[in-house]
Design a protein around this motif. Structure first.
Motif, PDB file in Angstrom:
ATOM      1  N   GLY A 181       0.785  -1.231   0.000  1.00  0.00           N
ATOM      2  CA  GLY A 181       0.000   0.000   0.000  1.00  0.00           C
ATOM      3  C   GLY A 181       0.807   1.265   0.000  1.00  0.00           C
ATOM      4  O   GLY A 181       0.293   2.361   0.219  1.00  0.00           O
ATOM      5  N   LYS A 182       2.109   1.143  -0.245  1.00  0.00           N
ATOM      6  CA  LYS A 182       2.953   2.337  -0.292  1.00  0.00           C
ATOM      7  C   LYS A 182       4.206   2.030  -1.089  1.00  0.00           C
ATOM      8  O   LYS A 182       4.577   0.867  -1.277  1.00  0.00           O
ATOM      9  N   SER A 183       4.861   3.084  -1.548  1.00  0.00           N
ATOM     10  CA  SER A 183       6.112   2.917  -2.283  1.00  0.00           C
ATOM     11  C   SER A 183       7.239   2.642  -1.309  1.00  0.00           C
ATOM     12  O   SER A 183       7.304   3.236  -0.222  1.00  0.00           O
ATOM     13  N   LEU A 184       8.139   1.748  -1.694  1.00  0.00           N
ATOM     14  CA  LEU A 184       9.249   1.393  -0.811  1.00  0.00           C
ATOM     15  C   LEU A 184      10.441   2.328  -0.961  1.00  0.00           C
ATOM     16  O   LEU A 184      11.376   2.277  -0.167  1.00  0.00           O
ATOM     17  N   ASN A 185      10.436   3.171  -1.973  1.00  0.00           N
ATOM     18  CA  ASN A 185      11.593   4.040  -2.208  1.00  0.00           C
ATOM     19  C   ASN A 185      11.192   5.498  -2.301  1.00  0.00           C
ATOM     20  O   ASN A 185      11.803   6.276  -3.030  1.00  0.00           O
ATOM     21  N   ALA A 186      10.138   5.883  -1.554  1.00  0.00           N
ATOM     22  CA  ALA A 186       9.666   7.267  -1.577  1.00  0.00           C
ATOM     23  C   ALA A 186      10.503   8.121  -0.629  1.00  0.00           C
ATOM     24  O   ALA A 186      10.198   8.264   0.553  1.00  0.00           O
ATOM     25  N   VAL A 187      11.599   8.666  -1.141  1.00  0.00           N
ATOM     26  CA  VAL A 187      12.470   9.531  -0.349  1.00  0.00           C
ATOM     27  C   VAL A 187      12.556  10.883  -1.050  1.00  0.00           C
ATOM     28  O   VAL A 187      13.237  11.018  -2.074  1.00  0.00           O
ATOM     29  N   PRO A 188      11.861  11.910  -0.559  1.00  0.00           N
ATOM     30  CA  PRO A 188      11.917  13.215  -1.209  1.00  0.00           C
ATOM     31  C   PRO A 188      13.306  13.831  -1.132  1.00  0.00           C
ATOM     32  O   PRO A 188      14.056  13.587  -0.181  1.00  0.00           O
ATOM     33  N   SER A 189      13.663  14.637  -2.131  1.00  0.00           N
ATOM     34  CA  SER A 189      14.981  15.274  -2.165  1.00  0.00           C
ATOM     35  C   SER A 189      15.214  16.143  -0.938  1.00  0.00           C
ATOM     36  O   SER A 189      16.338  16.255  -0.444  1.00  0.00           O
ATOM     37  N   SER A 190      14.149  16.759  -0.429  1.00  0.00           N
ATOM     38  CA  SER A 190      14.282  17.625   0.749  1.00  0.00           C
ATOM     39  C   SER A 190      14.768  16.831   1.958  1.00  0.00           C
ATOM     40  O   SER A 190      15.539  17.325   2.781  1.00  0.00           O
ATOM     41  N   ARG A 191      14.321  15.576   2.059  1.00  0.00           N
ATOM     42  CA  ARG A 191      14.753  14.729   3.179  1.00  0.00           C
ATOM     43  C   ARG A 191      16.234  14.395   3.061  1.00  0.00           C
ATOM     44  O   ARG A 191      16.950  14.339   4.071  1.00  0.00           O
ATOM     45  N   LEU A 235      23.375   7.006   0.602  1.00  0.00           N
ATOM     46  CA  LEU A 235      22.454   5.890   0.793  1.00  0.00           C
ATOM     47  C   LEU A 235      21.021   6.293   0.462  1.00  0.00           C
ATOM     48  O   LEU A 235      20.300   5.560  -0.231  1.00  0.00           O
ATOM     49  N   LEU A 236      20.587   7.456   0.918  1.00  0.00           N
ATOM     50  CA  LEU A 236      19.227   7.909   0.648  1.00  0.00           C
ATOM     51  C   LEU A 236      19.019   8.201  -0.840  1.00  0.00           C
ATOM     52  O   LEU A 236      17.939   7.953  -1.385  1.00  0.00           O
ATOM     53  N   LYS A 237      20.054   8.710  -1.501  1.00  0.00           N
ATOM     54  CA  LYS A 237      19.952   8.936  -2.953  1.00  0.00           C
ATOM     55  C   LYS A 237      19.778   7.604  -3.680  1.00  0.00           C
ATOM     56  O   LYS A 237      19.037   7.509  -4.660  1.00  0.00           O
ATOM     57  N   GLU A 238      20.455   6.591  -3.182  1.00  0.00           N
ATOM     58  CA  GLU A 238      20.332   5.266  -3.793  1.00  0.00           C
ATOM     59  C   GLU A 238      18.938   4.685  -3.552  1.00  0.00           C
ATOM     60  O   GLU A 238      18.335   4.089  -4.445  1.00  0.00           O
ATOM     61  N   VAL A 239      18.423   4.877  -2.337  1.00  0.00           N
ATOM     62  CA  VAL A 239      17.054   4.427  -2.041  1.00  0.00           C
ATOM     63  C   VAL A 239      16.064   5.128  -2.961  1.00  0.00           C
ATOM     64  O   VAL A 239      15.165   4.504  -3.534  1.00  0.00           O
ATOM     65  N   GLN A 240      16.246   6.421  -3.123  1.00  0.00           N
ATOM     66  CA  GLN A 240      15.351   7.219  -3.963  1.00  0.00           C
ATOM     67  C   GLN A 240      15.329   6.722  -5.399  1.00  0.00           C
ATOM     68  O   GLN A 240      14.289   6.738  -6.064  1.00  0.00           O
ATOM     69  N   SER A 241      16.465   6.252  -5.891  1.00  0.00           N
ATOM     70  CA  SER A 241      16.588   5.841  -7.294  1.00  0.00           C
ATOM     71  C   SER A 241      16.499   4.339  -7.495  1.00  0.00           C
ATOM     72  O   SER A 241      16.637   3.865  -8.627  1.00  0.00           O
TER      73      SER A 241
END
Length: 344
Positions: A181-191, A235-241
């Protein structure tokens, strides 16, 4: 009370607050600088740093023999240490290299746009400039599966065999999102920007670390925590992509007759683990059923494949059942050597 006096005291109060914030930030930045220096002294580079053109990638190669096994980690901050439980055992029978992607542990971060092609090119450059030679047996854990598929698509003549260790599948994103029910890689650039800013002033170190996998070696945990603050942005950039990386690798699925072993973890999560992940037992059952189908599909990508379910292992099979991973790698190495011997 005199209005001018109130304004004067208000300004003094605000100035005091501002000075306190500035001093706190400076103290935090000094603390973080010291902790990073301490990490570099306490946990120096494992293996060596290879210059790949303006930045360096850490690579740790051990043993002798051909083919050379290349270990690609999953989406975490363990880097080359993801393979600490199997590295030396594999090195007893052939050459084996583990490494850390850009911005993880000792590797310099990259300013390039993150994608799986850049990851594959970084790895290939690090291997060749580090003096390593093909043929390669590529081993990928989790997101490392799509990465080694991209590597194989770019350097097809050099890759002789593969092992998937509970590897991500290019078609997993949409059905998993539907179940969870949600995206697993939803990491906004602001975060990402906020995390990098907080890391520079030491606040990331004061927070709790991400959940560690079962059977994680204590030393690996210590090193990961020591470098986590300086790795968090990458790491967060990798999660995002990661979704894009998985999809991109999916354009190549034909491995021909290369030896392939697919290892699939099927250990059920505890109630605490389910709660932390925010999923129910019913959702877990759906995920496991989907996972079996996707993993079985991966085994069809080669005409010489074997699919093994590992019922007593979590996602990190290499920590829970290192013997299974070692056996699978050695099996592929032996098959590659037999193929080479027949062709001579």
């Amino acid at each position: 009370m005199d209005r001018s006096l109130i304004l004067r005291w208000t300004k003094r109060f605000l100035l005091g607050i501002g000075c306190f914030i500035v001093l706190t930030v400076l103290a935090g930045a000094g603390f973080e600088t010291f902790m990073r220096w301490q990490a570099s002294r306490q946990y120096p580079v494992s293996g060596k740093l290879v210059d790949i053109g303006g930045r360096k990638i850490q690579i740790d190669c051990r043993g002798k023999g051909s083919p050379t096994v290349v270990l690609e980690s999953g989406l975490d901050a363990f880097g080359s240490l993801s393979w600490a439980t199997v590295h030396d055992e594999i090195a007893q029978t052939t050459r084996v290299c583990a490494y850390s992607r850009a911005g993880i542990l000792w590797s310099d971060p990259s300013t390039d746009t993150f994608d799986s092609k850049n990851v594959a090119q970084d790895l290939h450059t690090a291997l060749t400039k580090g003096g390593e030679t093909a043929p390669w047996v590529m081993v990928g854990h989790s997101l490392g599966g799509p990465y080694i598929m991209m590597f194989t698509s770019l350097y097809q003549s050099e890759v002789a065999g593969l092992v998937f260790v509970d590897a991500s599948h290019p078609d997993q994103v949409a059905p998993l999102r539907k179940i969870i029910g949600k995206s697993l890689n939803a990491v906004p650039s602001s975060r990402i920007l906020l995390a990098e800013a907080l890391a520079k002033i030491g606040l990331v170190r004061l927070g709790s670390m991400a959940n560690t996998p079962p059977n994680l070696p204590p030393l690996v945990n210590q090193v990961e925590q020591a470098y986590f603050a300086q790795n968090i942005g990458s790491l967060l950039k990798e999660v995002q992509s990661s979704g894009t990386a998985i999809a991109a690798a999916g354009h190549f699925r034909q491995l021909g007759d290369r030896p392939l072993v697919v290892l699939t973890a099927m250990k059920k999560l505890s109630s605490d683990e389910l709660q932390k992940m925010g999923i129910s037992q019913a959702q877990e059952m759906q995920i496991q059923a989907l996972w079996k189908q996707l993993q079985a599909d991966q085994a069809t990508w080669s005409t010489r494949s074997r699919h093994e379910i590992v019922p007593d292992a979590s996602h990190y099979i290499q920590f829970d059942r290192p013997d299974v991973v070692i056996k699978a790698v050695r099996e592929v190495v032996i098959n590659v050597r037999k193929t080479k011997a027949k062709s001579q």
